[in-house]
Structure formats: C-alpha cells, structure tokens
Design a protein around this motif. Sequence first.
Motif, PDB file in Angstrom:
ATOM      1  N   LEU A   1     -18.538  -2.113   0.135  1.00 33.97           N
ATOM      2  CA  LEU A   1     -17.665   0.128   0.775  1.00 33.97           C
ATOM      3  C   LEU A   1     -16.600  -0.435   1.040  1.00 33.97           C
ATOM      4  N   MET A   2     -15.343  -1.205   1.405  1.00 31.25           N
ATOM      5  CA  MET A   2     -14.523  -1.861   1.563  1.00 31.25           C
ATOM      6  C   MET A   2     -13.366  -1.264   0.154  1.00 31.25           C
ATOM      7  N   GLU A   3     -13.712  -2.231  -0.591  1.00 35.05           N
ATOM      8  CA  GLU A   3     -13.213  -1.380  -1.922  1.00 35.05           C
ATOM      9  C   GLU A   3     -12.916  -0.483  -2.535  1.00 35.05           C
ATOM     10  N   GLU A   4     -14.462   0.287  -2.564  1.00 36.69           N
ATOM     11  CA  GLU A   4     -14.450   1.796  -3.178  1.00 36.69           C
ATOM     12  C   GLU A   4     -13.880   2.349  -1.998  1.00 36.69           C
ATOM     13  N   ILE A   5     -13.634   3.021  -0.452  1.00 35.34           N
ATOM     14  CA  ILE A   5     -13.160   3.197  -0.156  1.00 35.34           C
ATOM     15  C   ILE A   5     -11.042   2.868  -0.657  1.00 35.34           C
ATOM     16  N   LYS A   6     -10.618   1.952  -1.164  1.00 35.78           N
ATOM     17  CA  LYS A   6      -9.160   1.261  -1.150  1.00 35.78           C
ATOM     18  C   LYS A   6      -8.878   2.239  -2.532  1.00 35.78           C
ATOM     19  N   GLY A   7     -10.011   2.423  -3.257  1.00 38.44           N
ATOM     20  CA  GLY A   7      -9.964   2.892  -4.584  1.00 38.44           C
ATOM     21  C   GLY A   7     -10.176   4.690  -4.388  1.00 38.44           C
ATOM     22  N   LEU A   8     -10.483   5.009  -4.004  1.00 35.20           N
ATOM     23  CA  LEU A   8     -10.928   6.506  -3.447  1.00 35.20           C
ATOM     24  C   LEU A   8      -9.774   6.893  -2.927  1.00 35.20           C
ATOM     25  N   LEU A   9      -8.994   5.960  -2.031  1.00 39.23           N
ATOM     26  CA  LEU A   9      -7.459   5.881  -1.720  1.00 39.23           C
ATOM     27  C   LEU A   9      -6.546   6.128  -2.667  1.00 39.23           C
ATOM     28  N   GLN A  10      -6.425   5.254  -3.224  1.00 36.86           N
ATOM     29  CA  GLN A  10      -5.473   5.076  -4.444  1.00 36.86           C
ATOM     30  C   GLN A  10      -5.272   6.476  -5.804  1.00 36.86           C
ATOM     31  N   TYR A  11      -7.062   7.406  -5.199  1.00 42.72           N
ATOM     32  CA  TYR A  11      -7.197   8.752  -6.398  1.00 42.72           C
ATOM     33  C   TYR A  11      -6.901   9.278  -5.644  1.00 42.72           C
TER      34      TYR A  11
ATOM     35  N   LEU B   1      -9.331   8.155  11.766  1.00 39.67           N
ATOM     36  CA  LEU B   1      -8.797   6.860  10.837  1.00 39.67           C
ATOM     37  C   LEU B   1      -7.518   7.369  10.207  1.00 39.67           C
ATOM     38  N   ALA B   2      -6.540   6.639   9.883  1.00 38.60           N
ATOM     39  CA  ALA B   2      -5.006   6.909   9.577  1.00 38.60           C
ATOM     40  C   ALA B   2      -5.082   6.112   7.967  1.00 38.60           C
ATOM     41  N   PRO B   3      -5.761   7.020   6.233  1.00 36.93           N
ATOM     42  CA  PRO B   3      -4.941   6.263   5.325  1.00 36.93           C
ATOM     43  C   PRO B   3      -3.356   5.771   5.030  1.00 36.93           C
ATOM     44  N   VAL B   4      -3.073   4.829   4.400  1.00 35.96           N
ATOM     45  CA  VAL B   4      -1.953   4.281   4.220  1.00 35.96           C
ATOM     46  C   VAL B   4      -1.615   3.864   3.346  1.00 35.96           C
ATOM     47  N   SER B   5      -0.383   3.460   2.628  1.00 36.04           N
ATOM     48  CA  SER B   5      -0.611   3.049   1.276  1.00 36.04           C
ATOM     49  C   SER B   5       1.377   2.507   1.931  1.00 36.04           C
ATOM     50  N   PHE B   6       1.524   0.981   0.807  1.00 37.68           N
ATOM     51  CA  PHE B   6       3.006   1.073   0.883  1.00 37.68           C
ATOM     52  C   PHE B   6       2.996  -0.084  -0.592  1.00 37.68           C
ATOM     53  N   SER B   7       4.505   0.499  -1.429  1.00 38.82           N
ATOM     54  CA  SER B   7       4.405  -0.285  -2.410  1.00 38.82           C
ATOM     55  C   SER B   7       4.958  -1.183  -2.688  1.00 38.82           C
ATOM     56  N   GLU B   8       5.323  -1.914  -3.921  1.00 34.44           N
ATOM     57  CA  GLU B   8       5.949  -3.699  -3.517  1.00 34.44           C
ATOM     58  C   GLU B   8       7.733  -3.822  -2.894  1.00 34.44           C
TER      59      GLU B   8
ATOM     60  N   PHE C   1      -4.377   9.434  -3.195  1.00 31.53           N
ATOM     61  CA  PHE C   1      -2.958   9.518  -2.971  1.00 31.53           C
ATOM     62  C   PHE C   1      -2.016   9.701  -4.054  1.00 31.53           C
ATOM     63  N   ARG C   2      -2.938   9.339  -5.177  1.00 31.04           N
ATOM     64  CA  ARG C   2      -2.467   9.027  -6.793  1.00 31.04           C
ATOM     65  C   ARG C   2      -1.360   8.338  -6.900  1.00 31.04           C
ATOM     66  N   THR C   3      -1.923   6.595  -6.310  1.00 31.19           N
ATOM     67  CA  THR C   3      -0.883   5.819  -6.324  1.00 31.19           C
ATOM     68  C   THR C   3      -1.735   4.558  -6.918  1.00 31.19           C
ATOM     69  N   GLY C   4      -0.991   3.315  -7.637  1.00 34.17           N
ATOM     70  CA  GLY C   4      -2.073   2.082  -8.203  1.00 34.17           C
ATOM     71  C   GLY C   4      -1.102   0.729  -6.796  1.00 34.17           C
ATOM     72  N   ASN C   5      -0.947   1.640  -5.224  1.00 30.49           N
ATOM     73  CA  ASN C   5      -0.566   0.418  -4.836  1.00 30.49           C
ATOM     74  C   ASN C   5      -1.630  -0.519  -4.720  1.00 30.49           C
ATOM     75  N   PRO C   6      -1.781  -1.793  -4.872  1.00 33.32           N
ATOM     76  CA  PRO C   6      -2.686  -2.642  -3.630  1.00 33.32           C
ATOM     77  C   PRO C   6      -2.719  -2.347  -2.119  1.00 33.32           C
ATOM     78  N   MET C   7      -2.133  -1.691  -1.620  1.00 33.14           N
ATOM     79  CA  MET C   7      -1.689  -2.271  -0.057  1.00 33.14           C
ATOM     80  C   MET C   7      -1.880  -0.212   0.071  1.00 33.14           C
ATOM     81  N   THR C   8      -3.722  -0.126  -0.228  1.00 32.52           N
ATOM     82  CA  THR C   8      -3.856   1.227   0.656  1.00 32.52           C
ATOM     83  C   THR C   8      -4.838   1.239   1.224  1.00 32.52           C
ATOM     84  N   LEU C   9      -5.111   1.304   2.081  1.00 28.28           N
ATOM     85  CA  LEU C   9      -6.624   0.925   3.258  1.00 28.28           C
ATOM     86  C   LEU C   9      -6.207   2.113   4.822  1.00 28.28           C
TER      87      LEU C   9
END
Length: 398
Positions: free
Chosen positions: A44-54, A206-213, A56-64
Amino acid sequence: MSFVPFRPPRRILMGPGPSDVPPRVLEAMARPTIGHLDPAFIGLMEEIKGLLQYAFRTGNPMTLPVSAPGSAGMECCFANLVEPGDKVVVCRNGVFGGRMVENVVRMGGEAVVVDDPWGRAVDPDKLRETLRRHPDAKVVAFVHAETSTGALSDAQTLCAVAREFGCLTLVDTVTSLGGVPVEVDAWGIDAVYAGTQKCLSCAPGLAPVSFSERALEKVRGRSRPVQSWFLDLSLVMGYWGSGTRRAYHHTAPINALYGLHEALLILREEGLERAWARHRRHHRALRAGLEAMGLAFVVPEAERLPQLNTVRIPEGVDDAAVRRRLLEAFDLEIGAGLGELAGRVWRIGLMGHGCNRHNVLYCLAALEAVLSEAGAPIERGAALPAAMAAYAGDGEAP
Ligand SMILES: *Cc1c(COP(=O)(O)O)cnc(C)c1O
C-alpha cells in the motif's frame, strides 16, 4: 457524568479546510488496522508513493506522506534543506509565508523577507531584485496558494527566477494540490509539501512531500544532522524507501493512510485536469452569485484561487454572529479572516469533493438568508439566478 460515543453533527465544510470527506474515504479508514511492517501494508505504501507522484506531477523517488499535518510538511522541508547560517529568501504575502520565515529562523537560517501586500500574488520582479542583492542566498521559499487571503502566485515564474540565481525552491502547495495545476518537475520545484484536508478531500493529519535530486544533494551534503529526529529524511526513508530494509522508524498512521490512498484513487479516476476544470467552473458560479449579492472579492481576478474565495464582510455586519447562524441553522461552515484580515473577510472554500454545484447553490442561499435576517445591505434574490446563469453559460444545464 456519563460518557457516550461522540457523534459529530453533519456539516457542510466550506471553509479553508478541512473540506468534506467523501464516504469512500471514510469507509477506507474504517477497515481493519494491520501492522506497519506487514507486507500487505508495504504494498500500500508503494502505491501511495506512486499516486502522490501522479498528484505532484513528479518522478521524484523521494515522494511520501509525512505522518503529521501540513505544518509538519512545512517543517520537514525547512528542517532538511536549511542548515544554520544558510540564507533563505522567503516571499511573504499572508499568514503562511510568515510561518515560513519563522521556520527559517528556528532552523538557524538567515531569512531575507520579500513582502507583498496581503491579497496579492508574490511579485517575481521583487524576488529577482532581492536575489541580485543577496547572491549568497541558497533557497527561495514561497506559498503557491495563500489560504489566508485566497491569492495564487505564479510558481512557474518564481521557480525560474530562483533557478537563474542558483537557488533551490521550497514551495507550499497545501491548498493548491488537486485544485489548480501543480507541476513539480516541469516547474523545477525542489522541495514541496501539501496537506490532505484541502483539495484532496481526505481527513487531516498527513502531509505529502516530495524532494528533487538537487534537494537531496543539499541534504546529503549537510555538515550536521537534521536537528529534528522525527523529520530527518534520511531516517524516514529507511522506512518509506523502496528497496530498503523497511526499518521501524515510527508507527505509520495506518488507517489515515488507507484514507489517503482512497482519496488519491478518486483524484486519479477523475484526472487532475478535470479536477482543475471543475474547481474553475464552480468558482465562476459562486463568484457570480456572491458578486450579484453585492459582496466584493479581496483578490484581483487574475490572481484569485478558485478553491478559496475571500470576500469582504459588508459594513456593520457582525462577522462571528453570521458564521454562528450559518452553522446553527444551515450546518454550514465558512472560514473567518486570518491575521491582518481577521474580522474583515470571509473565506469560502470550494475544495475537492466539496467543490460541487449543490454546495455552491446551498451556500449562496444560506448566506443570503442569514445576511437578510441580519439586515445587511445586500441585493436580494439575485445570487442564485446569477450562479445558475454562470452554469448555463458554461454549457451545463442549470
Ligand atoms: C492549511 C495550510 C497549512 C497548514 O496545514 P495544517 O494541516 O493545518 O498543519 C499550511 N500552508 C497552507 C497554505 C495552508 O493552507
């Protein structure tokens, strides 16, 4: 004294958040709790990360999602990106920009503040001027959608200006995510945080966050560890990171994450573009109704957020009494003014699931009834026809 289960009243939430949570999300949150290291939960965590990337429109792996409300997302971004002594330019045009300044100071950074009037977007030219005078600035921070005023800033341009001067960008999208375009990769945002209880229509907490490389490079190059143990990304990623040992860091808010997953599924089923269009459409109808009633918007049209409508309280009207009456007689919550605008404005939210025709028409009818009862100088009988005409003009049946 006897204690009984709490049964909340049924409200319609049209303030600055939380917004109405759809039954699908509430049902998801009521499913059985499992362990935070259960393989089913890891999936479920992996799916949430993928949905958050959607979202935020990002490919950042650090998205949670950070396990705490939007303010913790803000603090997570500042705690990881800012080291003592770092110069951070903060654009401030409302309450939340002010909190950013506070974060910089508490992390030991040096805040350079670019002030813009409350109710206006951040001015990119002022930012550019400030960056010229402070070539040693490392980060530019601003609020995309200032919920305290209803102003939308041009994040794309602000990020481009920051990049010209080699600065990382740190952006608050708590109210914008899901309501207006947020393009983390295309705009080059380096650190971004959001909340679940605004346009995602999920329960708060909850607070979705995302960080670039680039942001992660800065974090990896820190000379001392992040001051906050709980918000230290390197530790959080030991639990959230794909391919890690999934070491226990803290117990994830399991059921809250079921809710976020469901809310993100709903967003994806609708599609981001359609959700943005829906927010614009219902905003136009609400605006038509409010203006027909004689209420004036605070923010100039081109800088207005569709999901947060800030209008001036008519002369001689008792702010708190009107909001109380709306709550008691109509079960309708609208927002009060914040900071400089306290007592002078109302903030009417059209966020996520609550952004629909029923709420627009209901709010206009309720507000007109309560303002009439209070003897306010408003135009009567004009709001609903104006809203319906706006819908008809948008090619929808009234
Ligand atoms: C609501 C909000 C926050 C804070 O979120 P919480 O979940 O209340 O902590 C931060 N920034 C903006 C722009 C907001 O609207």
